[in-house]
Design an enzyme around this catalytic site. Structure first.
Site, PDB file in Angstrom:
ATOM      1  N   HIS A  60      38.569  37.735  37.272  1.00 45.09           N
ATOM      2  CA  HIS A  60      38.977  37.853  38.672  1.00 45.09           C
ATOM      3  C   HIS A  60      37.750  38.132  39.534  1.00 45.09           C
ATOM      4  CE1 HIS A  60      38.884  41.995  37.279  1.00 45.09           C
ATOM      5  NE2 HIS A  60      39.078  42.472  38.491  1.00 45.09           N
ATOM      6  N   HIS A  62      36.716  40.547  41.555  1.00 44.08           N
ATOM      7  CA  HIS A  62      36.172  41.849  41.925  1.00 44.08           C
ATOM      8  C   HIS A  62      34.701  41.848  41.484  1.00 44.08           C
ATOM      9  CE1 HIS A  62      40.195  44.220  42.308  1.00 44.08           C
ATOM     10  NE2 HIS A  62      39.723  43.870  43.486  1.00 44.08           N
ATOM     11  N   ASP A  64      32.538  43.687  40.098  1.00 51.06           N
ATOM     12  CA  ASP A  64      32.053  44.104  38.772  1.00 51.06           C
ATOM     13  C   ASP A  64      32.309  43.064  37.688  1.00 51.06           C
ATOM     14  OD1 ASP A  64      34.751  44.840  39.325  1.00 51.06           O
ATOM     15  OD2 ASP A  64      34.786  46.265  37.660  1.00 51.06           O
ATOM     16  N   HIS A  65      32.925  41.925  38.053  1.00 50.90           N
ATOM     17  CA  HIS A  65      33.238  40.915  37.045  1.00 50.90           C
ATOM     18  C   HIS A  65      32.507  39.591  37.244  1.00 50.90           C
ATOM     19  CE1 HIS A  65      36.469  43.293  35.149  1.00 50.90           C
ATOM     20  NE2 HIS A  65      36.409  43.896  36.324  1.00 50.90           N
TER      21      HIS A  65
END
Ligand SMILES: [Zn+2]
Ligand SMILES: [Zn+2]
Length: 302
Positions: A60, A62, A64-65
């Site tokens: 996804h 966000h 941090d990904h």
């Protein structure tokens, strides 16, 4: 099949954990699940060759990904990569990745092919497939299942001798699933092979609350890598932000009867993983809190 945990933290990096990214070493290629900021440096500290990465699956959008993608692409390009890189993720992945790759005065020397996947999509790469479903997070998110194609059954020497098949190349042909002719008679593989043997199966959830769909996707998986942002004393917080506790992740592993559970995406508040591992093991014994650069070889069941 070897799993290398490049990053095991959630939300933002800490001194002991980079944000979540998982590399899976397959014959001749590396598949990466999520690519947070700093993933390329984690790769350099690991046994994985970053030039061998064929595909990146983003759970996804966000930060941090996926924020590690542009730097990784630049480094691959500066190291002379020519092979295309495939990137997949939920809706919005293509536009976001393309926008990131336009930043700065840089043009990749190789092609980056990005594709948005609808939940339910199955991609067949021959030796393995990757299936995705919708995870239960706060924004569109996917959980992924990588599964190898079943291997042919074991070769039965006795049966082969009974059929007067001479040892040598004909054995190999049958083992590869092709028919042969012996003394004018046709012999098909199933006459000498046992039942097909299961390939290995791995599930990565990305960020998610406990989900029945994830249980279904993970049925009998060799490895489940599950969101474990918090312990149960922060259960409401975990739920409000679309995450799972250690006990919840372990409950999913138990319900799906997986072999091994790895817990990832730990909140930066945890300096020690012990509270999370203890909590998970009360529910599902074979639970392991993954650490950065930890490696795990997934063996065949038989
Ligand atoms: Zn996250
Ligand atoms: Zn998230």
């Amino acid at each position: 099949m070897k799993i290398v945990f490049l990053g095991t933290g959630g939300t933002y990096p800490s001194k002991i954990r980079n944000v979540t990214s998982i590399a899976v070493q397959l014959p001749g290629e590396v598949v990466v699940f999520d690519c947070g900021e700093g993933t390329q440096r984690q790769l350099m500290h690991s046994s994985v060759s970053f030039m061998k990465i064929s595909r990146i699956f983003v759970s996804h959008l966000h930060a941090d990904h996926f924020l590690g993608i542009p730097g990784l692409v630049q480094s691959m390009s500066l190291n002379g990569r020519e092979d295309a890189l495939n990137i997949y993720g939920p809706e919005g992945t293509k536009s976001n990745v393309e926008a990131m790759l336009r930043l700065g005065y840089f043009k990749s020397g190789f092609e980056v092919v990005t594709q948005d996947l609808p939940p339910g999509a199955v991609l067949d790469f021959g030796a393995y497939s990757v299936r995705c479903i919708e995870a239960d997070h706060s924004i569109p998110s996917l959980a992924f299942c990588l599964e190898e194609r079943p291997r042919p059954g074991k070769f039965n020497l006795k049966k082969a001798k009974k059929l007067s098949i001479p040892e040598g190349p004909l054995f190999r042909r049958l083992q590869e699933g092709r028919p042969v002719t012996v003394g004018g008679r046709k012999v098909v593989p199933k006459q000498v092979l046992g039942r097909p043997r299961l390939g290995r199966k791995l599930v990565y959830t990305g960020d998610t609350k406990p989900s029945k769909e994830v249980v279904k996707l993970s049925k009998n998986a060799d490895v489940l890598i599950h969101d474990c942002t918090l312990d149960s004393s922060h259960g409401k917080l975990a739920s409000d932000f679309g995450h799972s506790t250690a006990a919840e992740a372990a409950g999913i592993a138990k319900a799906a009867r997986v072999r091994t559970l790895f817990l990832v995406h730990l909140s930066p508040r945890y300096e020690s993983h012990e509270v999370l591992e203890r909590e998970a093991r009360k529910v599902f014994r074979n639970s392991i809190v993954a650490q950065d650069l930890m490696e795990f070889v997934v063996r065949y069941r038989e």
